[in-house]
Design an enzyme around this catalytic site. Structure first.
Site, PDB file in Angstrom:
ATOM      1  N   ALA A 170       7.952  55.253  48.448  1.00 51.54           N
ATOM      2  CA  ALA A 170       8.429  56.066  47.668  1.00 51.54           C
ATOM      3  C   ALA A 170       9.232  57.241  48.193  1.00 51.54           C
ATOM      4  O   ALA A 170       9.024  57.387  49.501  1.00 51.54           O
ATOM      5  CB  ALA A 170       7.415  56.761  46.885  1.00 51.54           C
ATOM      6  N   GLY A 222       4.881  52.454  49.030  1.00 49.00           N
ATOM      7  CA  GLY A 222       5.499  51.804  47.776  1.00 49.00           C
ATOM      8  C   GLY A 222       6.543  50.622  48.108  1.00 49.00           C
ATOM      9  O   GLY A 222       6.448  49.414  47.259  1.00 49.00           O
ATOM     10  N   GLU A 258       3.953  47.910  48.662  1.00 48.52           N
ATOM     11  CA  GLU A 258       3.594  47.439  47.303  1.00 48.52           C
ATOM     12  C   GLU A 258       4.562  46.686  46.344  1.00 48.52           C
ATOM     13  O   GLU A 258       4.072  45.768  45.883  1.00 48.52           O
ATOM     14  CB  GLU A 258       3.170  48.757  46.661  1.00 48.52           C
ATOM     15  CG  GLU A 258       1.999  49.222  47.029  1.00 48.52           C
ATOM     16  CD  GLU A 258       1.734  50.822  46.552  1.00 48.52           C
ATOM     17  OE1 GLU A 258       2.783  51.716  46.872  1.00 48.52           O
ATOM     18  OE2 GLU A 258       0.373  51.127  46.103  1.00 48.52           O
ATOM     19  N   GLU A 289       0.666  56.042  53.340  1.00 51.22           N
ATOM     20  CA  GLU A 289       0.439  57.336  52.134  1.00 51.22           C
ATOM     21  C   GLU A 289      -0.588  58.474  52.833  1.00 51.22           C
ATOM     22  O   GLU A 289      -0.158  59.619  52.428  1.00 51.22           O
ATOM     23  CB  GLU A 289       0.053  57.002  50.960  1.00 51.22           C
ATOM     24  CG  GLU A 289       1.194  56.185  50.232  1.00 51.22           C
ATOM     25  CD  GLU A 289       0.897  54.778  50.368  1.00 51.22           C
ATOM     26  OE1 GLU A 289       0.393  54.174  51.287  1.00 51.22           O
ATOM     27  OE2 GLU A 289       1.524  53.981  49.486  1.00 51.22           O
TER      28      GLU A 289
END
Ligand code: DAK
Length: 263
Positions: A71, A114, A117, A137
């Site tokens: 992200a 992310g 993911e 994270e």
């Protein structure tokens, strides 16, 4: 063949090379960090390919240095829970989950947070030897928020997932392969070509059967066995109503390649 169509995307490059649709993340300066806009564009592009009959399989990729470093931390750093709710970023991830045509992830370099993911949203992953997977994270005071705690755990098991998620340590492509997180690992110069080979192989199959089969495999993630088996059976029955099924079996008996029409 090899037609490139300029599309109104800012952060990704979309190439339509029927029967394969290719989506490349294109924010190299920030290692393909996933801003809200990038994710939206990826979802838009995949949905557009879902509607395009000439496209039978997708490739999602970044560049040699990064699939995606996760992200966009700049975008997240000021966010409040209300911002997150209002942006409704989870809705974008839900759209990715609903893509009907197979997605082959072609991963090189970083696939973190992310980005990892996003790779796990793909249906298959081909990695270069330089790929690194991780859920870092925890290092910035948060935890995976787009499926990492669930998809990674189901893929590599509890103990490995705990280690990656609680320490933030990356794993190499070879380790990822050993733990079933990637389909194959190949030299840097070959990962995209391998991904394309897989996509082209799938593209030769009956599109309706591919779609039903993908849907049934994904169903295994959120149903108990009995329910999953029922779901599989429904899709299986349904395929007996397709022209492709008649053609596939007829071609086998006539010892010739099938000519699937997606009907
Ligand atoms: N976001 C923004 N910028 C990033 C970035 C990121 N995730 N990763 C790298 N960059 C930028 C760097 O800031 C740097 O920019 P400049 O300083 O040049 O302007 C440039 O990319 C190059 O990065 P580095 O200089 O750091 O390059 P190195 O080779 O030294 O290191 C690295 C590469 C990948 C190890 C390092 O950049 C790194 O650790 N990056 C951050 C990795 C990370 O922590 N990722 C997880 C982010 S959290 C959600 C769903 C999901 C998520 C959140 C919400 N909702 C549905 C609401 C997911 C969260 C995450 O992914």
């Amino acid at each position: 063949r090899n037609r490139r169509r300029p599309l109104p995307y800012e952060h990704i490059i979309v190439e339509s090379e029927p029967p394969v649709g290719i989506i490349r993340l294109n924010r190299p300066k920030v290692l393909n960090a996933l801003s809200f806009d990038v994710l939206r564009e990826i979802a838009d592009a995949l949905e557009a390919f879902d509607k395009d009959d000439r496209i039978k399989a997708n490739i999602l990729t970044g560049n040699d240095d990064a699939f995606s470093a996760g992200a966009d931390i700049k975008e997240l750093s000021e966010a409040t829970p209300v911002d997150l709710i209002q942006r409704n970023q989870f809705a974008l991830w839900d759209r990715l989950k609903k893509i009907a045509k197979p997605i082959v992830g072609a991963v090189s370099g970083y696939a973190l947070g992310g980005g990892c993911e996003l790779a796990m949203c793909c249906d298959m992953i081909v990695a270069s030897e330089t790929a690194r997977f991780g859920q870092p994270e925890i290092n910035i005071g948060i935890m995976p928020g787009a499926g990492g705690t669930q998809r990674l755990t189901r893929t590599v098991g509890k103990f490995r997932a705990m280690e990656m998620i609680l320490t933030g340590q990356h794993i190499t492509a070879r380790e990822a392969e050993k733990h079933g997180l990637v389909n194959k690992v190949v030299p840097l110069e070959a990962y995209f070509g391998e991904a394309k080979k897989l996509a082209l192989q799938i593209a030769q199959k009956g599109p309706v059967a591919v779609r039903m089969a993908k849907e049934a495999v994904l169903k295994a993630f959120d149903t108990p066995l009995e329910e999953g088996l029922q779901f599989e059976r429904r899709n299986f029955y349904l395929l007996f109503s397709t022209e492709d099924m008649r053609e596939g079996m007829k071609a086998f008996m006539e010892k010739r390649p099938p000519n699937f029409k997606g009907r």
